[in-house]
Design an enzyme around this catalytic site. Sequence first.
Site, mmCIF file in Angstrom:
data_model
loop_
_atom_site.group_PDB
_atom_site.id
_atom_site.type_symbol
_atom_site.label_atom_id
_atom_site.label_comp_id
_atom_site.label_asym_id
_atom_site.label_seq_id
_atom_site.Cartn_x
_atom_site.Cartn_y
_atom_site.Cartn_z
ATOM 1 N N CYS A 196 56.959 14.491 48.426
ATOM 2 C CA CYS A 196 55.961 15.284 49.154
ATOM 3 C C CYS A 196 54.796 15.740 48.278
ATOM 4 C CB CYS A 196 56.622 16.494 49.815
ATOM 5 S SG CYS A 196 57.157 17.776 48.641
ATOM 6 N N ASP B 33 47.518 19.998 15.407
ATOM 7 C CA ASP B 33 48.385 20.166 16.573
ATOM 8 C C ASP B 33 47.643 19.652 17.805
ATOM 9 O OD1 ASP B 33 49.907 21.122 18.756
ATOM 10 O OD2 ASP B 33 50.735 22.725 17.520
ATOM 11 N N CYS C 215 62.992 19.437 44.011
ATOM 12 C CA CYS C 215 62.102 19.978 45.047
ATOM 13 C C CYS C 215 62.948 20.646 46.126
ATOM 14 C CB CYS C 215 61.260 18.858 45.661
ATOM 15 S SG CYS C 215 60.179 19.422 47.006
ATOM 16 N N HIS D 193 59.494 22.945 17.440
ATOM 17 C CA HIS D 193 58.123 22.489 17.649
ATOM 18 C C HIS D 193 57.846 21.353 16.678
ATOM 19 C CE1 HIS D 193 54.120 22.516 19.173
ATOM 20 N NE2 HIS D 193 53.557 22.945 18.061
ATOM 21 N N CYS E 88 55.516 19.036 23.666
ATOM 22 C CA CYS E 88 55.062 18.886 22.281
ATOM 23 C C CYS E 88 55.690 17.678 21.578
ATOM 24 C CB CYS E 88 55.315 20.159 21.483
ATOM 25 S SG CYS E 88 57.006 20.761 21.500
ATOM 26 N N CYS F 288 62.097 19.262 49.834
ATOM 27 C CA CYS F 288 62.621 17.948 50.223
ATOM 28 C C CYS F 288 64.085 17.758 49.845
ATOM 29 C CB CYS F 288 61.814 16.829 49.557
ATOM 30 S SG CYS F 288 60.083 16.802 49.999
ATOM 31 N N CYS G 130 56.686 16.656 43.137
ATOM 32 C CA CYS G 130 57.731 15.929 43.874
ATOM 33 C C CYS G 130 57.259 14.511 44.183
ATOM 34 C CB CYS G 130 58.063 16.668 45.169
ATOM 35 S SG CYS G 130 59.255 15.803 46.216
#
Length: 492
Positions: free
Chosen positions: A85, A184, A114, A167, A140, A117, A82
């Site tokens: 916070c 990769d 969040c 991917h 990725c 918050c 967040c």
Amino acid sequence: MSFFANLQSNFQHVMLYENTDLQQKALSHIPHQQLSSAARHKLKEAKEADPDCKLGLDDLLVLELLRWFKQDFFSWVDSLPCSHCGGSTQNASSLSPSADDLRWGAQRVENHYCQSCSLSTRFPRYNNPEKLLETKRGRCGEWANCFTLCCRALGLEARYIWCSTDHVWTEVYSVAQRRWLHCDSCENVCDKPLLYEVGWGKKLAYIMAFSKDQVVDVTWRYSCKHPEVLSRRNSVEEAWLLHTINGLNNSRQLFLSADTKKVLTERLLVELVEFISPKKPKAGELGGRNSGSLAWRIARGETTAAKPASSTQTAGYVFMPTEKERSDRLLHVCYNATKDQYCRLSSSSEVIQGWNQCMWRKESVFRKEEKDWQMVYIARTEGSSMGHMSWKFDFAPVGMKIKSISVMACSQTFHSGKVRWYLQSSKITTEFSGDGRMQLYPSLAGSSDFLVVAELSGGDGESSWQHSQLFRQSLKETEKTSFEVLILLEDA
């Protein structure tokens, strides 16, 4: 039309990597002298261990670049902390991209919400590698995008690989080996093309390689189940795909010299032979995905491939004496967790890269690097209650047996975590501690084979998998040995 648009878009996108100013910007982020020096050193070691070694300097440079990119440069994002916070958030929905987002190719912006918050943290999915050099984070798509640029910045021939099963990764051309290597950056793996089909359990259909010079359908490099893949290739007609790829390549290669076109054709012919050659999974291609949270990997079905009732992964490596070791009546091997390499001291200090390359069996374990704490160790995979590793030594095929054996291993536990170490032969099982001390085990004298076994269990709460660890050490302790076996041999 959507398939064609995807081909066109990726083919155009890779031209960004050829921008010399952008390459220079990428080079300013890469410790290229350090990586090159390490590559030269490792190539020298490889040549000394094996004078017939076929690796080239660029091959070792790719490995160093992969390691640096994952360990030191890029970060994985499941959900951002967040912005108010600093607490955890959840990817709740999509937000509208701003003009600046669109400028950097972020058509999609995630809303990381969040609940504490009631505030949103924006996560634009940038598609411009120049921007990614600044943000240094993503999944990725961002990883492969930025890594491919870094490869080109170092002068490596590289191409961007798109897979229809959501991917992407990179391929780098090895001049020394005269072939394209699968790389990769998310997983820090090289030359493990069956990883996705066998290890992750992906149902492959289309995999395309895009470079500055051509598009190539490389699906068959990544599969050992060609009939199954062919049955899933129903998005477009095969004749249409071939015709379209040829058209794109003819357009891109219009102004290339005859010599360059000849080189491309010769490489393609070598690839075609590779595509139709039978393939079998090897060590390093059997495990599930490591990058991303466990929940995210489970949702994508990439934790591991479907297996029989037992989830044991059999790597099948066996330590057997070489001619030199038979002559010297000595087998001496050690493992360094920071370098992630075995050194077979008794066989001209032969180096074997990768913790799992010398495993007899492994189950539910992986190598973890903590960037914040600068530590590395092997632990259980998340969600598993037990992890298992074993190394096998066999002297019967060469007519020898153990005269004496000494073993050292390092392990560490937290809370209620447990690690059990033991030596197992056909005659006896002997437990030992993982306290880092080299100890002699006379009870195994006379045996012709044995296993070194480690079992990880226990721990508390969601982080229980971290509470039993093997070979934990600082990434700065580059010369420390984490595991060592010394065996004196005699004739059986």
